[in-house]
Design a protein around this motif. Structure first.
Motif, PDB file in Angstrom:
ATOM      1  N   VAL A  35      -5.767   3.144  -0.987  1.00  0.00           N
ATOM      2  CA  VAL A  35      -6.921   3.271  -0.113  1.00  0.00           C
ATOM      3  C   VAL A  35      -6.961   2.160   0.927  1.00  0.00           C
ATOM      4  CG1 VAL A  35      -9.441   3.274  -0.019  1.00  0.00           C
ATOM      5  CG2 VAL A  35      -8.277   4.357  -1.937  1.00  0.00           C
ATOM      6  N   ARG A  36      -7.226   2.537   2.170  1.00  0.00           N
ATOM      7  CA  ARG A  36      -7.588   1.594   3.223  1.00  0.00           C
ATOM      8  C   ARG A  36      -9.023   1.882   3.620  1.00  0.00           C
ATOM      9  NH1 ARG A  36      -3.386   1.846   8.085  1.00  0.00           N
ATOM     10  NH2 ARG A  36      -4.940   0.438   8.993  1.00  0.00           N
ATOM     11  N   GLY A  37      -9.820   0.851   3.719  1.00  0.00           N
ATOM     12  CA  GLY A  37     -11.205   1.050   4.092  1.00  0.00           C
ATOM     13  C   GLY A  37     -12.110   1.159   2.894  1.00  0.00           C
ATOM     14  N   ASN A  38     -13.148   1.951   3.020  1.00  0.00           N
ATOM     15  CA  ASN A  38     -14.162   2.084   1.980  1.00  0.00           C
ATOM     16  C   ASN A  38     -14.348   3.547   1.614  1.00  0.00           C
ATOM     17  OD1 ASN A  38     -15.419  -0.806   1.902  1.00  0.00           O
ATOM     18  ND2 ASN A  38     -15.340  -0.276   4.075  1.00  0.00           N
TER      19      ASN A  38
ATOM     20  N   LEU B  48      -3.425  11.126   3.885  1.00  0.00           N
ATOM     21  CA  LEU B  48      -2.127  11.122   4.551  1.00  0.00           C
ATOM     22  C   LEU B  48      -1.033  11.691   3.657  1.00  0.00           C
ATOM     23  CD1 LEU B  48      -2.058   7.602   6.283  1.00  0.00           C
ATOM     24  CD2 LEU B  48      -2.984   9.767   7.140  1.00  0.00           C
ATOM     25  N   GLY B  49       0.029  12.156   4.295  1.00  0.00           N
ATOM     26  CA  GLY B  49       1.216  12.628   3.586  1.00  0.00           C
ATOM     27  C   GLY B  49       2.341  11.613   3.660  1.00  0.00           C
ATOM     28  N   ASN B  50       1.994  10.344   3.865  1.00  0.00           N
ATOM     29  CA  ASN B  50       2.956   9.241   3.928  1.00  0.00           C
ATOM     30  C   ASN B  50       2.233   7.980   3.481  1.00  0.00           C
ATOM     31  OD1 ASN B  50       1.849   9.895   6.876  1.00  0.00           O
ATOM     32  ND2 ASN B  50       2.070   7.664   6.719  1.00  0.00           N
ATOM     33  N   GLY B  51       2.929   6.852   3.479  1.00  0.00           N
ATOM     34  CA  GLY B  51       2.305   5.605   3.083  1.00  0.00           C
ATOM     35  C   GLY B  51       1.176   5.222   4.025  1.00  0.00           C
TER      36      GLY B  51
ATOM     37  N   ILE C 120      -8.927   5.798   4.612  1.00  0.00           N
ATOM     38  CA  ILE C 120      -7.644   6.478   4.738  1.00  0.00           C
ATOM     39  C   ILE C 120      -6.954   6.320   3.399  1.00  0.00           C
ATOM     40  CG2 ILE C 120      -5.413   6.476   5.900  1.00  0.00           C
ATOM     41  CD1 ILE C 120      -6.890   5.270   8.334  1.00  0.00           C
ATOM     42  N   ILE C 121      -6.559   7.427   2.794  1.00  0.00           N
ATOM     43  CA  ILE C 121      -5.993   7.370   1.454  1.00  0.00           C
ATOM     44  C   ILE C 121      -4.665   8.122   1.388  1.00  0.00           C
ATOM     45  CG2 ILE C 121      -8.335   7.291   0.532  1.00  0.00           C
ATOM     46  CD1 ILE C 121      -7.914  10.087  -0.592  1.00  0.00           C
ATOM     47  N   SER C 122      -3.878   7.773   0.387  1.00  0.00           N
ATOM     48  CA  SER C 122      -2.596   8.443   0.158  1.00  0.00           C
ATOM     49  C   SER C 122      -2.141   8.177  -1.272  1.00  0.00           C
ATOM     50  CB  SER C 122      -1.536   7.932   1.141  1.00  0.00           C
ATOM     51  OG  SER C 122      -0.271   8.496   0.844  1.00  0.00           O
ATOM     52  N   GLU C 123      -1.392   9.106  -1.815  1.00  0.00           N
ATOM     53  CA  GLU C 123      -0.796   8.866  -3.122  1.00  0.00           C
ATOM     54  C   GLU C 123       0.549   8.158  -3.001  1.00  0.00           C
ATOM     55  OE1 GLU C 123       0.695  12.336  -5.306  1.00  0.00           O
ATOM     56  OE2 GLU C 123       0.450  13.507  -3.481  1.00  0.00           O
ATOM     57  N   TYR C 124       1.004   7.942  -1.766  1.00  0.00           N
ATOM     58  CA  TYR C 124       2.318   7.347  -1.538  1.00  0.00           C
ATOM     59  C   TYR C 124       2.206   5.865  -1.234  1.00  0.00           C
ATOM     60  CZ  TYR C 124       3.359  12.274  -1.048  1.00  0.00           C
ATOM     61  OH  TYR C 124       3.448  13.618  -1.270  1.00  0.00           O
ATOM     62  N   GLU C 125       3.125   5.088  -1.772  1.00  0.00           N
ATOM     63  CA  GLU C 125       3.127   3.655  -1.559  1.00  0.00           C
ATOM     64  C   GLU C 125       3.460   3.321  -0.106  1.00  0.00           C
ATOM     65  OE1 GLU C 125       5.746   1.785  -4.287  1.00  0.00           O
ATOM     66  OE2 GLU C 125       4.612   2.365  -6.067  1.00  0.00           O
ATOM     67  N   ALA C 126       3.072   2.122   0.314  1.00  0.00           N
ATOM     68  CA  ALA C 126       3.383   1.645   1.659  1.00  0.00           C
ATOM     69  C   ALA C 126       4.884   1.738   1.905  1.00  0.00           C
ATOM     70  CB  ALA C 126       2.905   0.213   1.831  1.00  0.00           C
TER      71      ALA C 126
ATOM     72  N   TYR D 278       7.420  18.350   2.734  1.00  0.00           N
ATOM     73  CA  TYR D 278       6.846  18.715   1.447  1.00  0.00           C
ATOM     74  C   TYR D 278       5.699  17.787   1.048  1.00  0.00           C
ATOM     75  CZ  TYR D 278       9.573  14.887  -0.666  1.00  0.00           C
ATOM     76  OH  TYR D 278      10.097  13.664  -0.990  1.00  0.00           O
ATOM     77  N   ARG D 279       5.686  16.583   1.599  1.00  0.00           N
ATOM     78  CA  ARG D 279       4.612  15.648   1.251  1.00  0.00           C
ATOM     79  C   ARG D 279       3.272  16.069   1.843  1.00  0.00           C
ATOM     80  NH1 ARG D 279       8.668  10.678   1.895  1.00  0.00           N
ATOM     81  NH2 ARG D 279       9.387  10.611  -0.280  1.00  0.00           N
ATOM     82  N   PHE D 280       3.306  16.765   2.972  1.00  0.00           N
ATOM     83  CA  PHE D 280       2.065  17.260   3.536  1.00  0.00           C
ATOM     84  C   PHE D 280       1.468  18.349   2.648  1.00  0.00           C
ATOM     85  CE2 PHE D 280       4.309  15.647   7.326  1.00  0.00           C
ATOM     86  CZ  PHE D 280       3.385  14.681   7.691  1.00  0.00           C
ATOM     87  N   LEU D 281       2.333  19.147   2.040  1.00  0.00           N
ATOM     88  CA  LEU D 281       1.849  20.166   1.109  1.00  0.00           C
ATOM     89  C   LEU D 281       1.310  19.517  -0.158  1.00  0.00           C
ATOM     90  CD1 LEU D 281       4.641  22.870   1.504  1.00  0.00           C
ATOM     91  CD2 LEU D 281       2.367  22.846   2.533  1.00  0.00           C
ATOM     92  N   GLU D 282       1.963  18.439  -0.608  1.00  0.00           N
ATOM     93  CA  GLU D 282       1.485  17.742  -1.797  1.00  0.00           C
ATOM     94  C   GLU D 282       0.120  17.107  -1.563  1.00  0.00           C
ATOM     95  OE1 GLU D 282       5.792  16.467  -3.804  1.00  0.00           O
ATOM     96  OE2 GLU D 282       4.624  14.993  -2.674  1.00  0.00           O
TER      97      GLU D 282
END
Length: 242
Positions: free
Chosen positions: A4-7, A73-76, A99-105, A112-116
């Motif tokens: 997570v970035r932000g609040n 996001l679909g990326n870090g 701004i959140i993502s399941e992917y590391e920086a 396929y990451r956009f679908l995930e």
């Protein structure tokens, strides 16, 4: 784990996704922005994917309504994609969103990451709104994931036979709710429509509509405390379409 970035906005408020095609015409963009603005004025948190087109309009509409919005996001999360939306991403953060993502920086973009990431968009929200979507699109994936997890799916119809709405109309045939206005959405979510603009009487979705399988209470409390100290941090994500 989700980074997570932000609040992260208030979990006691209803979160709702607005999705659609990246190649949306101006009328669809205007509709997405209008709906997002109206929903934030009614106490909703807007969730979308920060892509061009409908996603951009949804985030922008939330900001116009002085509300908070979450971009998945679909990326870090150290890189904003697409780069054209870096200013929008900064505004999201400046206005108390995330701004959140399941992917590391450092994780790069892959199709396929956009679908995930779409399963996260759907899983965070009590409902998904489809503005305009062709048959083969990420928006359709998000809507179907939402439906499979017993969340509401709302679809704005388009011109009969138009390829840009082929996916939208297929969703309606499969049982999604056809809507023409924000009032339709609020009514179907069982919101009290009286005095809905009052800041002291923000709408609460009925108890049976609130997804209880997203975050544990301890995770929410712990991570809200951590947010004041860290601009980027991992948090545990609980039972999203497992």
């Amino acid at each position: 784990r989700i980074f997570v970035r932000g609040n992260l906005p208030d979990f006691s408020l209803p979160w709702i996704a607005i999705v659609g095609t990246r190649k949306a015409p101006q009328d669809a963009m205007a509709l997405a922005k209008k709906i997002a603005t109206a929903l934030t004025e009614n106490g909703f948190i807007i969730v979308s994917g920060l892509a061009m087109g409908i996603d951009t309009a949804a985030h922008s509409g939330a900001l116009s309504g002085k509300g908070k919005t979450v971009a998945v996001l679909g990326n870090g999360i150290d890189t904003i994609y697409p780069a054209q939306n870096e200013n929008l991403a900064n505004k999201i953060l400046e206005n108390g969103g995330a701004i959140i993502s399941e992917y590391e920086a450092g994780t790069s973009t892959m199709p396929y990451r956009f679908l995930e990431r779409n399963r996260i968009v759907a899983g965070l929200c009590i409902a998904t709104i489809v503005i305009e979507a062709p048959k083969k699109s990420g928006a359709i994936v998000t809507a179907r994931l939402a439906a499979e997890s017993s969340r509401e799916v709302f679809v704005f119809p388009g011109l009969a036979g138009h390829p840009q709405y082929s996916g939208s109309h297929a969703l309606i045939r499969d049982g999604a709710r056809l809507v023409n206005s924000i009032d339709d959405i609020l009514e179907d979510l069982s919101f009290d429509t009286q005095d809905r603009m009052s800041q002291n009487n923000l709408f609460k979705v009925t108890e049976e509509k609130i997804p209880q399988d997203i975050f544990t209470k301890n995770e929410i409390q712990t991570n809200l405390l951590q947010m004041e100290k860290l601009s980027i941090m991992p948090i545990d994500f609980y039972d999203i379409f497992s």
